[in-house]
Design an enzyme around this catalytic site. Structure first.
Site, PDB file in Angstrom:
ATOM      1  N   GLU A 161       0.845  -1.202   0.000  1.00 44.00           N
ATOM      2  CA  GLU A 161       0.000   0.000   0.000  1.00 44.00           C
ATOM      3  C   GLU A 161       0.872   1.241   0.000  1.00 44.00           C
ATOM      4  O   GLU A 161       1.984   1.238   0.521  1.00 44.00           O
ATOM      5  CB  GLU A 161      -0.943  -0.009   1.207  1.00 44.00           C
ATOM      6  CG  GLU A 161      -0.270  -0.224   2.577  1.00 44.00           C
ATOM      7  CD  GLU A 161       0.285   1.045   3.188  1.00 44.00           C
ATOM      8  OE1 GLU A 161      -0.078   2.137   2.708  1.00 44.00           O
ATOM      9  OE2 GLU A 161       1.078   0.948   4.129  1.00 44.00           O
ATOM     10  N   GLU A 165      -1.661   8.659   5.839  1.00 40.41           N
ATOM     11  CA  GLU A 165      -2.670   8.942   6.862  1.00 40.41           C
ATOM     12  C   GLU A 165      -3.157  10.375   6.694  1.00 40.41           C
ATOM     13  O   GLU A 165      -2.372  11.294   6.470  1.00 40.41           O
ATOM     14  CB  GLU A 165      -2.092   8.738   8.254  1.00 40.41           C
ATOM     15  CG  GLU A 165      -1.843   7.275   8.578  1.00 40.41           C
ATOM     16  CD  GLU A 165      -1.406   7.067  10.017  1.00 40.41           C
ATOM     17  OE1 GLU A 165      -1.842   7.845  10.886  1.00 40.41           O
ATOM     18  OE2 GLU A 165      -0.632   6.122  10.270  1.00 40.41           O
ATOM     19  N   LEU A 260       9.270  18.810   0.710  1.00 46.25           N
ATOM     20  CA  LEU A 260      10.330  19.807   0.789  1.00 46.25           C
ATOM     21  C   LEU A 260      10.049  20.845   1.872  1.00 46.25           C
ATOM     22  O   LEU A 260      10.565  21.949   1.814  1.00 46.25           O
ATOM     23  CB  LEU A 260      10.506  20.509  -0.568  1.00 46.25           C
ATOM     24  CG  LEU A 260      11.257  19.738  -1.645  1.00 46.25           C
ATOM     25  CD1 LEU A 260      11.405  20.585  -2.905  1.00 46.25           C
ATOM     26  CD2 LEU A 260      12.636  19.278  -1.166  1.00 46.25           C
ATOM     27  N   CYS A 270       5.094   4.578   9.737  1.00 44.16           N
ATOM     28  CA  CYS A 270       5.774   3.938   8.600  1.00 44.16           C
ATOM     29  C   CYS A 270       7.259   4.269   8.492  1.00 44.16           C
ATOM     30  O   CYS A 270       8.098   3.372   8.518  1.00 44.16           O
ATOM     31  CB  CYS A 270       5.069   4.315   7.297  1.00 44.16           C
ATOM     32  SG  CYS A 270       3.398   3.639   7.150  1.00 44.16           S
ATOM     33  N   ARG A 342       1.794   7.527  16.963  1.00 46.24           N
ATOM     34  CA  ARG A 342       2.899   6.577  16.862  1.00 46.24           C
ATOM     35  C   ARG A 342       4.147   7.242  16.291  1.00 46.24           C
ATOM     36  O   ARG A 342       4.119   7.843  15.230  1.00 46.24           O
ATOM     37  CB  ARG A 342       2.498   5.378  15.992  1.00 46.24           C
ATOM     38  CG  ARG A 342       1.495   4.459  16.650  1.00 46.24           C
ATOM     39  CD  ARG A 342       1.049   3.361  15.719  1.00 46.24           C
ATOM     40  NE  ARG A 342       0.254   3.880  14.597  1.00 46.24           N
ATOM     41  CZ  ARG A 342      -0.236   3.119  13.623  1.00 46.24           C
ATOM     42  NH1 ARG A 342       0.021   1.814  13.620  1.00 46.24           N
ATOM     43  NH2 ARG A 342      -0.968   3.656  12.666  1.00 46.24           N
TER      44      ARG A 342
END
Length: 469
Positions: A161, A165, A260, A270, A342
């Site tokens: 995937e 989020e 940037l 992730c 997280r």
């Protein structure tokens, strides 16, 4: 219309988005989770996570009869789909594994959740079924999954995937590309066909290449973020402006405008685990990935750099004491548009500030609640607890209004790029602060607006670094 019976194991960010969006494309989807309470909430259309458009899509697809929720993977893959009247249920044709693969000891991805589900469903899978690894997994996981299944009649496919989020539904329905990896062309084509209505470019490859592709993408983005943070520091040292620099290089089509923006460092569910996992892959292949290691080191250094900026702003010295200094933190989630904490760089910086003796009060719109309202058991955020002084997380006292975070603060630190912060009543904020200083680690705020409100604004990489009232 082409439809498949799809089981999705795992109802987190990836699994729930995958299940709801595949249902919206016309497929019959059963989504499974081990949390019975969560399953019951989802059946009622209650989505715990903050993800624009997801709750509405879940309700719509449940109402349409294309999406349902069950407890446990076994219930989803075996006879979990409705059949014609008088007939028994039907088995899943394609099973997506959307399971957590957190960073384990030494940075290695922890695949226990995947292995448990594979063991649980091995004997239940229908002949000819396809098992799809949707989670981010190390190179070789498809082969390992096939070994655990020990089913010659069941193919294993890697279909990583690429969802962000805060825009996961949009990203799923408007993908840059679909990546499908398998050593069996027929199985890869069956999975790719699920997305046919999206009309996206499709990359059909082997499983190992597909698995590495996800890590390569995320680690490149992490490298780009570390690079721009390093450039922001260089701008401060030589009197340049990072906004002008990134605007100029962003017009180069080889570079692009995305990723940037300087900030307090990258985080989330992730990038931290994927960068460390790819290092492990490289180490196992006897390859010293120095560029990736420097990317991680630069990110770690960025957090301390923000703390040093706070010290300098509050005390006038980079090594000044923050003992008993009250600081207001604006934004705690790892990015705007989500309630995910997280590996949040905001929390990592807060931990360093707390270690330095600072007293922390935090406001985040995704965590804010009406203190007079009863607690909603369907809306809990991981890590938030009730302490002696009220709601808190990691020693940060949470408040329900940004003005309360500013009350008596010697500085406000903007850590998450919530757009609402731009339109706060900054004059009122300045009026309740002990010292009118704002450290804007996202370069989100307009320096002139802060100046008119009587505040000193300090950004990252901006010409002069500080704008003084």
């Amino acid at each position: 219309m082409f439809t498949r019976r799809v089981a999705v194991v795992g109802a987190g960010y990836v699994g729930l988005t995958t299940g709801a969006c595949l249902a919206s494309l016309g497929h019959q989807v059963v989504c499974a989770d081990i949390d019975a309470a969560k399953v019951e909430r989802l059946r009622r259309g209650v989505v715990d996570i903050v993800e624009p458009g997801l709750a509405e899509m879940v309700v719509e697809q449940v109402s349409a009869g294309r999406l349902s929720f069950v407890v446990g993977a076994a219930s989803a893959v075996s006879a979990g789909f409705p059949a014609d009247a008088g007939a028994e249920g039907l088995d899943a044709e394609i099973v997506f594994l959307c399971l957590p693969t957190p960073m384990g000891v030494g940075g290695v991805a922890d695949l226990r959740a995947v292995e448990v589900v594979v063991e649980e469903t091995r004997e239940l899978l229908a002949a000819g079924a396809v098992v799809v690894n949707k989670s981010t997994v190390p190179v070789g996981t498809a082969g390992r999954t096939a070994e655990l299944l020990d089913r010659a009649d069941v193919a294993v496919v890697s279909n990583p995937e690429f969802l962000r989020e805060g825009s996961a539904v949009h990203d799923f329905l408007n993908p840059d590309r679909i990546v499908v990896g398998c050593d069996t062309a027929e199985a890869a084509e069956r999975v790719a066909a699920l997305y046919a209505r999206l009309g996206a470019p499709t990359v059909l490859t082997d499983a190992a290449s597909a698995e590495l592709m996800k890590y390569a993408a995320n680690c490149f983005l992490a490298m780009k973020l570390s690079y721009v943070n390093a450039m922001a520091e260089l701008c401060e040292r030589v009197g340049a402006d990072i906004g002008d620099v990134t605007e100029g290089i962003g017009y180069d089509r080889r570079i692009g405008q995305a990723f940037l923006s300087p900030g307090p460092g990258w985080g989330g569910s992730c990038l931290p685990k994927d960068t460390h996992a790819l290092l492990q892959v490289a180490d196992a292949a006897d390859f010293e990935f120095r560029l990736l290691r420097a990317t991680i080191d630069t990110n770690t250094r960025q957090r301390q750099r923000i703390v040093d900026k706070v010290r300098q702003a509050v005390t006038g010295r980079r090594a000044g004491s923050l003992t008993r200094v009250r600081l207001g933190l604006l934004g705690l989630t790892f990015k705007a548009g989500t309630d995910d904490l997280r590996d949040s760089p905001a929390l990592a910086i807060a931990a360093l500030l707390r270690q330095a003796g600072a007293e922390l009060v935090g406001y985040d719109p995704a965590l804010a609640t009406d203190p007079t309202a009863p607690a909603d058991p369907d809306k809990t955020v991981l890590g938030v607890s009730e302490g002696p002084g009220g709601r808190e997380i990691d020693g940060i006292r949470l408040v329900s209004d940004p003005l309360e975070a500013a009350q008596g603060a010697e500085a406000l630190v903007v850590l998450t790029e919530w757009p609402m912060f731009r339109t706060l009543d900054w004059a009122s904020m300045a009026g309740v602060m002990k010292q009118p200083t704002v450290i804007d680690t996202r370069n989100l705020l307009d320096p002139a607006t802060l100046r008119r409100a009587g505040l000193t604004g300090i950004g990252l990489g901006r010409r002069g670094a500080a704008v003084t009232a």
